[in-house]
Motif scaffolding. Structure first.
Motif, short mmCIF file in Angstrom:
data_model
loop_
_atom_site.label_atom_id
_atom_site.label_comp_id
_atom_site.label_asym_id
_atom_site.label_seq_id
_atom_site.Cartn_x
_atom_site.Cartn_y
_atom_site.Cartn_z
N ALA A 12 11.97 22.55 49.55
CA ALA A 12 10.90 21.77 48.77
C ALA A 12 11.99 20.25 48.01
CB ALA A 12 9.97 22.19 47.60
N ALA A 13 12.78 20.91 48.38
CA ALA A 13 14.59 19.75 48.15
C ALA A 13 13.77 18.32 48.67
CB ALA A 13 15.64 20.53 47.93
N GLN A 14 14.28 19.04 50.59
CA GLN A 14 13.48 17.90 51.59
C GLN A 14 13.26 17.49 51.36
OE1 GLN A 14 16.42 17.51 53.25
NE2 GLN A 14 15.83 16.12 54.01
N ALA A 15 11.49 17.78 50.74
CA ALA A 15 9.80 16.64 50.87
C ALA A 15 10.46 15.02 49.63
CB ALA A 15 9.01 17.71 50.99
N LEU A 16 11.34 15.86 49.35
CA LEU A 16 11.58 14.74 48.20
C LEU A 16 11.98 12.83 48.41
CD1 LEU A 16 13.64 16.25 44.97
CD2 LEU A 16 11.16 15.68 44.82
N ALA A 17 12.52 13.13 48.88
CA ALA A 17 13.11 12.47 50.33
C ALA A 17 12.76 12.23 51.44
CB ALA A 17 15.28 12.15 50.68
N ASP A 18 11.55 12.57 51.61
CA ASP A 18 10.82 12.75 53.16
C ASP A 18 9.67 11.35 52.68
OD1 ASP A 18 9.06 12.46 54.96
OD2 ASP A 18 9.08 14.55 55.50
N THR A 19 9.40 9.85 53.55
CA THR A 19 8.46 9.31 52.85
C THR A 19 7.15 9.44 53.82
OG1 THR A 19 9.14 8.89 55.41
CG2 THR A 19 10.24 7.21 53.79
N ARG A 20 6.51 11.35 54.09
CA ARG A 20 6.04 10.41 54.34
C ARG A 20 5.24 11.71 53.19
NH1 ARG A 20 6.84 14.98 59.52
NH2 ARG A 20 8.52 15.55 58.35
N HIS A 21 5.73 12.14 51.94
CA HIS A 21 5.56 12.92 50.92
C HIS A 21 4.85 11.52 49.50
CE1 HIS A 21 5.12 16.95 52.19
NE2 HIS A 21 6.03 16.88 53.49
N SER A 22 5.37 10.59 50.85
CA SER A 22 4.95 9.34 49.15
C SER A 22 4.07 9.38 49.31
CB SER A 22 5.69 8.03 50.20
OG SER A 22 5.73 7.14 49.00
N ILE A 23 3.73 9.07 47.06
CA ILE A 23 1.97 9.27 47.48
C ILE A 23 1.38 7.39 47.31
CG2 ILE A 23 2.79 7.33 45.19
CD1 ILE A 23 0.37 9.97 44.02
N VAL A 24 1.70 6.45 47.66
CA VAL A 24 2.63 4.62 48.30
C VAL A 24 2.19 4.62 49.67
CG1 VAL A 24 3.13 4.61 45.43
CG2 VAL A 24 4.86 4.03 48.20
N GLN A 25 2.80 5.27 50.00
CA GLN A 25 2.23 4.87 51.51
C GLN A 25 0.31 5.36 52.00
OE1 GLN A 25 4.09 8.34 53.90
NE2 GLN A 25 3.71 7.08 56.32
N PRO A 26 0.53 4.44 52.80
CA PRO A 26 -1.18 4.04 53.37
C PRO A 26 -1.53 5.29 54.43
CG PRO A 26 0.17 2.52 53.77
CD PRO A 26 1.21 2.85 53.48
N ASP A 27 -2.58 5.93 54.35
CA ASP A 27 -3.08 6.81 54.85
C ASP A 27 -3.61 6.24 56.14
OD1 ASP A 27 -2.82 9.02 53.41
OD2 ASP A 27 -5.12 8.19 52.25
N LEU A 28 -3.25 7.02 57.52
CA LEU A 28 -3.31 6.75 59.21
C LEU A 28 -4.69 6.22 59.25
CD1 LEU A 28 -1.15 8.50 60.89
CD2 LEU A 28 -1.05 6.35 60.12
N PRO A 29 -5.82 5.28 59.84
CA PRO A 29 -7.00 5.22 59.68
C PRO A 29 -7.61 6.44 60.61
CG PRO A 29 -5.78 4.44 61.77
CD PRO A 29 -4.38 4.42 60.58
N ARG A 30 -8.91 6.85 60.72
CA ARG A 30 -9.60 7.84 60.93
C ARG A 30 -10.67 7.29 61.25
NH1 ARG A 30 -10.48 12.69 56.13
NH2 ARG A 30 -11.54 12.99 58.43
N ILE A 31 -10.85 8.09 63.02
CA ILE A 31 -12.02 7.68 63.26
C ILE A 31 -13.30 8.89 62.70
CG2 ILE A 31 -12.95 8.05 65.59
CD1 ILE A 31 -9.97 7.04 66.86
N ASP A 32 -14.89 8.34 62.37
CA ASP A 32 -15.70 9.65 61.89
C ASP A 32 -16.93 9.00 62.91
OD1 ASP A 32 -13.57 10.45 60.63
OD2 ASP A 32 -14.23 8.61 58.67
N ASN A 33 -17.20 10.28 62.75
CA ASN A 33 -18.81 10.08 63.26
C ASN A 33 -20.11 9.05 62.73
OD1 ASN A 33 -19.70 11.97 61.55
ND2 ASN A 33 -19.77 13.52 63.19
#
Length: 427
Positions: A206-227
């Motif tokens: 949990a402490a390491q997740a504070l500095a992980d950019t993948r847990h950033s709330i402002v980071q855009p999501d990757l595009p998804r391919i939906d049916n």
């Protein structure tokens, strides 16, 4: 005469007529040139030059040895290894040495990248949710002792990234001392601003997740391919009050409103028209609109109505429905020079090198910008009727002759028609 001839006629000793010496027309798009000596595509290479060429090819592009094959077997499947070997055998290393060259233009792509690692600059890391953190996710504000320990630990990690081989020791010159001092100041500044130094958690993940950019709330999501069913459900859930014409267009194109908003639409021609009927003259407005996604799609539509808004909406919907793909060379210009005549209007389009821009009249400029063309020149030597200029330009862009079509018509390969091989050397 019957096709089924007798056996005596087939095995008779009558001499057959000799073929005429006159050359016959071959099944080829080009006219025959019997008197002209065919020139080779490549100059003749002497044996001494061929030996040197083989040595250079073996030096720059050596074959896989046993150890490299074993390493490949750990990463790739047997089918992928077979495909790699087939590709290696299909391309002659001597051709790569003589005709291949590394691109130096500003539009070059990282071809040498094997895409095995995520580039922190150009690639988006996958966004993680709180469920990806194992254990408890509780935090509290760190006290002074915990903060000092965290700053020291994070600063050491930052210095290790700056100096992978270790901090230089011994007698240092003034420049090296200044660089070391600046690196230490930067490392401690980053450590002081790091959220791991401000908050403390008993769970290291949990402490390491504070500095992980993948847990950033402002980071855009990757595009998804939906049916198709998911897209239809999303469209129906976000559906708002709209006119039936736009609703039918979305169902016809299988789009949603978000994708429809990305289309660039502009009305280029507006004038009034008169229709003579038994009840008198009826005035209405004519609209000619273009639509494009600025990435290879372009359409032209017309609309006419007594109400201005209704006529313009008709032309917009017709332009979007009539969008057609525009072939683009290097996604910036056209394939060669084009010419199209509509009525008394003749439009001539010319491909131009990178950085040339759009040096055309304003109507062709809007068409090129909507289609995603950046380098283009044009002339309209005859009539400059607005409607005919737009229609002639659109038809010319849509009906381009591609190099692969020309090569197929000539019975050649694409590389033979363009005379471009591997790295881009032109002969």
């Amino acid at each position: 005469m019957s096709v089924c001839r007798s056996v005596r006629c087939l095995f008779s000793a009558v001499s057959l007529p000799k073929p005429s010496s006159a050359p016959k027309r071959s099944f080829h798009a080009s006219a025959p040139r019997t008197a002209r000596r065919r020139r080779p595509h490549y100059p003749s290479i002497k044996a001494e030059d061929l030996k040197l060429l083989n040595q250079a090819a073996e030096t720059q592009y050596p074959k896989y040895d046993t150890s490299e094959t074993a390493l490949l077997a750990k990463r790739y499947t047997p089918e992928q290894i077979a495909a790699i070997k087939a590709a290696e055998s299909a391309i002659d290393a001597r051709d790569v040495v003589t005709q291949g060259q590394n691109r130096t233009d500003p539009w070059l792509l990282p071809y040498e990248d094997d895409l095995a690692e995520v580039d922190p600059v150009t690639d988006h890391a996958p966004k993680l949710s709180p469920e990806d953190i194992p254990g408890k996710k509780t935090f509290r504000e760190a006290n002074e002792v915990e903060r000092d320990e965290a700053i020291a630990r994070i600063a050491n990690e930052n210095l290790a990234k700056m100096y992978p081989d270790g901090i230089p020791e011994g007698q240092l010159n003034p420049k090296q001392e200044q660089q070391l001092q600046e690196a230490m100041e930067a490392a401690f500044t980053q450590a002081a601003l790091d959220p791991r130094a401000t908050f403390y958690s008993e769970n290291p993940a949990a402490a390491q997740a504070l500095a992980d950019t993948r847990h950033s709330i402002v980071q855009p999501d990757l595009p998804r391919i939906d049916n198709r069913m998911v897209r239809q459900t999303r469209r129906l859930s976000t559906e708002e009050a709209e006119d039936p014409r736009q609703k039918r267009l979305l169902q016809y194109l299988d789009w949603d409103k978000q994708k429809l908003r990305t289309i660039r639409v502009k009305t280029l021609v507006v004038h009034s028209v008169t229709n003579q009927t038994r009840m008198g003259k009826i005035q209405s407005l004519y609209f000619l609109t273009i639509a494009g996604n600025q990435d290879g799609l372009l359409g032209v539509g017309e609309g006419k109505s007594v109400e201005p808004e209704e006529g313009r909406k008709q032309s917009v919907m017709s332009a979007i429905r009539n969008m057609r793909p525009i072939p683009r060379y290097e996604n910036r210009t056209i394939f060669g020079d084009l010419e199209k005549k509509v009525g008394a209007t003749k439009v001539q389009l010319f491909a131009r090198p990178p950085g040339f821009g759009l040096r055309v009249q304003h109507l062709i400029f809007e068409l090129a910008r909507a289609a995603g063309l950046q380098d283009l020149a044009a002339r309209t030597p005859r009539s400059r009727n607005k409607m005919n200029v737009i229609k002639a330009t659109w038809e010319a862009l849509c009906n381009q002759k591609l190099p692969d079509e020309i090569a197929r018509a000539r019975g050649k390969k694409l590389v033979d028609a363009r005379k471009v091989y591997y790295g881009g050397s032109v002969h």
